[in-house]
Design a protein around this motif. Sequence first.
Motif, PDB file in Angstrom:
ATOM      1  N   GLU A 293       7.128  -0.659   0.961  1.00 55.45           N
ATOM      2  CA  GLU A 293       7.814   0.451   1.295  1.00 55.45           C
ATOM      3  C   GLU A 293       9.062   0.231   1.381  1.00 55.45           C
ATOM      4  O   GLU A 293       9.971   1.244   0.918  1.00 55.45           O
ATOM      5  N   ASP A 294       9.658  -0.943   1.577  1.00 58.59           N
ATOM      6  CA  ASP A 294      11.197  -1.113   1.933  1.00 58.59           C
ATOM      7  C   ASP A 294      11.145  -2.626   1.346  1.00 58.59           C
ATOM      8  O   ASP A 294      11.137  -3.499   1.950  1.00 58.59           O
TER       9      ASP A 294
ATOM     10  N   LYS B 178       1.603  -1.495  -1.324  1.00 56.14           N
ATOM     11  CA  LYS B 178       2.609  -1.227  -1.934  1.00 56.14           C
ATOM     12  C   LYS B 178       3.866  -1.510  -0.778  1.00 56.14           C
ATOM     13  O   LYS B 178       3.698  -1.172   0.402  1.00 56.14           O
TER      14      LYS B 178
ATOM     15  N   ASN C  50       8.958   0.861  -5.346  1.00 55.09           N
ATOM     16  CA  ASN C  50       7.951   0.632  -4.352  1.00 55.09           C
ATOM     17  C   ASN C  50       6.843  -0.330  -5.199  1.00 55.09           C
ATOM     18  O   ASN C  50       5.823   0.294  -5.321  1.00 55.09           O
TER      19      ASN C  50
END
Length: 147
Positions: free
Chosen positions: A73-74, A71, A55
Amino acid sequence: MENREQLERLAYEYQLLQAQAQLLAQNLELLTLGRNEFQAVKETLEGLKNVEEENPEILVPIGAGSFLKGKIEDKNNAIVSVGSGYAIEKSIDDAITYLDERIREYDEAIKKTQEALQQLEGKLQNLAQKAQKLQQEQAMGFKVPKK
């Protein structure tokens, strides 16, 4: 008088072609900007593939040179615009492939626009030469009245 009418017609045609050339030049600029935007997105996604962190922290632009920390996330998927206000989620690799296709489309459009612009510039040069020739003929035919 015939030379003068021909000169006026050439000047009018020259102005029309100049306006067309200006529109093509503006279109070329817009195409180049669009292509560069797709290229930047592609490079960003390629860079993301090389990030080892799960992340990673990023800066999110919010305008006026300001950012928020965030950040991802994926980092394996991206949401990509497909036009007309629609976007779809794709894997990073599929997104890069899609962006490559769009960049190729832009490159083709840029090439065609550049070719059309070169043709117009050739026509403009030809018209300028014709006008210059007519002006020279007119100047050579000019006689100073005797007193």
